[in-house]
Design a protein around this motif. Structure first.
Motif, PDB file in Angstrom:
ATOM      1  N   SER A 321     112.767  28.950  33.161  1.00 45.62           N
ATOM      2  CA  SER A 321     112.379  30.010  34.091  1.00 45.62           C
ATOM      3  C   SER A 321     113.424  30.211  35.173  1.00 45.62           C
ATOM      4  O   SER A 321     114.336  29.388  35.347  1.00 45.62           O
ATOM      5  N   ILE A 322     113.251  31.287  35.907  1.00 44.17           N
ATOM      6  CA  ILE A 322     114.048  31.574  37.095  1.00 44.17           C
ATOM      7  C   ILE A 322     113.618  30.635  38.214  1.00 44.17           C
ATOM      8  O   ILE A 322     112.434  30.499  38.488  1.00 44.17           O
ATOM      9  N   GLY A 323     114.584  29.985  38.856  1.00 45.03           N
ATOM     10  CA  GLY A 323     114.300  29.107  39.985  1.00 45.03           C
ATOM     11  C   GLY A 323     114.134  29.878  41.279  1.00 45.03           C
ATOM     12  O   GLY A 323     114.412  31.075  41.354  1.00 45.03           O
ATOM     13  N   ASP A 324     113.699  29.169  42.316  1.00 40.91           N
ATOM     14  CA  ASP A 324     113.357  29.832  43.584  1.00 40.91           C
ATOM     15  C   ASP A 324     113.831  28.994  44.768  1.00 40.91           C
ATOM     16  O   ASP A 324     113.073  28.678  45.677  1.00 40.91           O
ATOM     17  N   LEU A 325     115.123  28.625  44.748  1.00 37.96           N
ATOM     18  CA  LEU A 325     115.683  27.774  45.789  1.00 37.96           C
ATOM     19  C   LEU A 325     116.619  28.563  46.697  1.00 37.96           C
ATOM     20  O   LEU A 325     117.253  29.537  46.274  1.00 37.96           O
ATOM     21  N   ASN A 326     116.733  28.127  47.945  1.00 41.50           N
ATOM     22  CA  ASN A 326     117.727  28.696  48.846  1.00 41.50           C
ATOM     23  C   ASN A 326     119.085  28.081  48.534  1.00 41.50           C
ATOM     24  O   ASN A 326     119.216  26.859  48.460  1.00 41.50           O
ATOM     25  N   MET A 327     120.103  28.911  48.373  1.00 39.34           N
ATOM     26  CA  MET A 327     121.392  28.429  47.904  1.00 39.34           C
ATOM     27  C   MET A 327     122.556  28.762  48.823  1.00 39.34           C
ATOM     28  O   MET A 327     123.654  28.237  48.642  1.00 39.34           O
ATOM     29  N   ALA A 328     122.372  29.640  49.787  1.00 46.06           N
ATOM     30  CA  ALA A 328     123.504  30.137  50.566  1.00 46.06           C
ATOM     31  C   ALA A 328     124.240  29.019  51.297  1.00 46.06           C
ATOM     32  O   ALA A 328     125.482  28.948  51.271  1.00 46.06           O
TER      33      ALA A 328
END
Length: 468
Positions: A321-328
């Motif tokens: 699935s598509i993940g939902d983490l903050n990556m910036a």
């Protein structure tokens, strides 16, 4: 049986300008597929597939997901049903994939490889299966000839550092005219959180380099030795698939202690895992820079979500699935650390969550150096995004935040030798987007100017970007 009348010469091309761009500039460009998961063994041995199921459905998690959504029993997906029974269940599913990219891909592939212009469904299934399977058993449908048929010039496979690259060597000895080059995929060296699996992989790496890996410095030495070997075998690209970027601060002593804990099977905290991953990826990036490789980061997938099915049929069967983490923040720190020591090589970043598209594109552009044109690339629409809507959005985001004209174009990211029409699909979408803006007067009606850009995006930019 109904005719596949919608896959015409002008499929997806909704203006005269789009048709001119595609037919005069895009269509004839060779394919530089710098990232896929094709089997080098199948290419080296010039495999002849026995039937349409084996080459087209077996292992295709896109199709698996669609069939499950259509209520198909697992027996006919990954179970013990016959090849034809599994194919028939896919054929029954196809009419229910309308507006899913699988419907377009299915009929593009049937037309481009087999000349079939009949819609696939339960009525046409037997005829199409028999016709395609008969063709696949002919010499002109061997794996190498399928690549030639699609005008492929470069194939970048995906390979673990412990791989002996036996089949790449065979291809070199065969003087196969299509470049089939390995890509260095060292993800398992970072997966210290996997405990016993990680230790077993380290032991496998030890056998590859023929020396013990008892501390972190030995690990990096071993990875560098394999990196050198891959370079000798023609590799010029590394690939990294992670849930997130990793930019934790760490010291050498901290990472050494974490690695030793991992080898002993001791508990490791989330912070320690992130420090370890940050350190390994930093060292790998420096290796890439030193050899002038390009590097790719496929970031944001959460894999094998269905624990029951993971137990029953194993990993990578269509439960991702598509993940939902903050990556910036971590993305900024990771690339910033490399930039500070002039350790950042040509880099392509791919996001899976569409909400991250603008962030990825804008962050990548922070690290262009004014020396290499298009050094930092916001990559092609990937995985759950590699459909018409996702490709259009990727083109628009890239245009808004960077230089579309420097884009290195599409990849198949596929395990199937019938997947190369995805390049055609992308090219038609690209030409349609540009053609619509020409028609509206938002771009100049200068076919040489726009056409040259199309040729570059389809093939020439990739050819220049990778030091192959």
């Amino acid at each position: 049986m109904s005719e596949n009348i919608f896959i015409t010469d002008n499929f997806l091309l909704h203006s005269e300008a789009a048709r001119t761009l595609y037919h005069d500039f895009a269509k004839a460009q060779p394919i530089f597929d710098y990232h896929c998961h094709l089997s080098p063994k199948d290419i080296a041995e010039d495999r002849q597939f026995e039937n349409l199921y084996q080459i087209w459905i077996d292992g295709d998690h896109y199709k698996y997901r669609a069939m499950r959504a259509n209520g198909v029993n697992e027996k006919f997906i990954t179970g013990d049903a016959s090849d034809y029974e599994k194919f028939f269940k896919w054929a029954e599913t196809v009419p229910y994939t309308l507006r899913n990219p699988l419907y377009h891909w299915t009929h593009l592939e049937l037309k481009n490889y087999f000349g079939i212009t009949t819609l696939l469904n339960s009525d046409s299934a037997e005829s199409i299966y028999n016709q395609c399977s008969e063709l696949l058993r002919k010499p002109e449908y061997s794996v190498k000839n399928l690549l030639r048929k699609m005008n492929v010039k470069v194939v970048g496979t995906t390979d673990d550092p412990t791989d002996d690259l036996e089949y790449h060597k065979q291809l070199q000895e065969q003087n196969f005219e299509i470049a089939v080059l390995p890509s260095f995929r060292p993800d398992k060296s970072t997966e210290i959180e996997k405990g016993e699996q990680f230790v077993l992989w380290i032991q496998k790496l030890e056998k590859s380099v023929n020396f013990p890996i008892y501390d972190f410095s030995a690990l990096i030495k071993a990875l560098k030795e394999r990196h050198d070997f891959f370079h000798e075998m023609g590799c010029r690209i590394s690939d990294h698939g992670h849930v997130n970027f990793y930019g934790e601060d760490y010291t050498d002593s901290e990472v050494a202690a974490i690695f030793e804990k991992g080898l002993k099977g001791e508990a490791i905290s989330v912070l320690e895992i992130n420090k370890y991953k940050s350190a390994v990826l930093f060292e790998l990036a420096l290796m890439n820079k030193k050899k002038s490789w390009a590097q790719q980061f496929h970031v944001g997938a959460i894999r094998n979500n269905n624990a029951k099915m993971l137990h029953d049929i194993g990993p990578d069967q269509g439960y991702d699935s598509i993940g939902d983490l903050n990556m910036a923040d971590t993305m900024s720190k990771f690339f910033g650390r490399l930039s500070q020591c002039d350790g950042l090589t040509n880099t392509i970043v791919y996001n899976l969550n569409p909400r991250d598209s603008e962030m990825f594109a804008s962050m990548a552009n922070n690290f262009n150096d004014g020396v290499v044109a298009g050094k930092m690339q916001y990559g092609a629409a990937w995985w759950f995004l590699d459909q018409k809507d996702g490709m259009e959005k990727q083109l628009n985001v890239l245009s808004n935040f960077g230089l579309l004209s420097r884009f290195v174009g599409m990849v198949t990211d596929s395990r199937s030798f019938l997947s190369f029409p995805r390049h055609e699909y992308f090219r038609r979408i690209l030409c349609n987007v540009l053609g619509e803006e020409i028609q509206k007067g938002e771009l100049p009606n200068d076919m040489k100017l726009i056409g040259n850009m199309v040729e570059a995006i389809c093939y020439k930019n990739a050819k220049n970007y990778f030091t192959i």
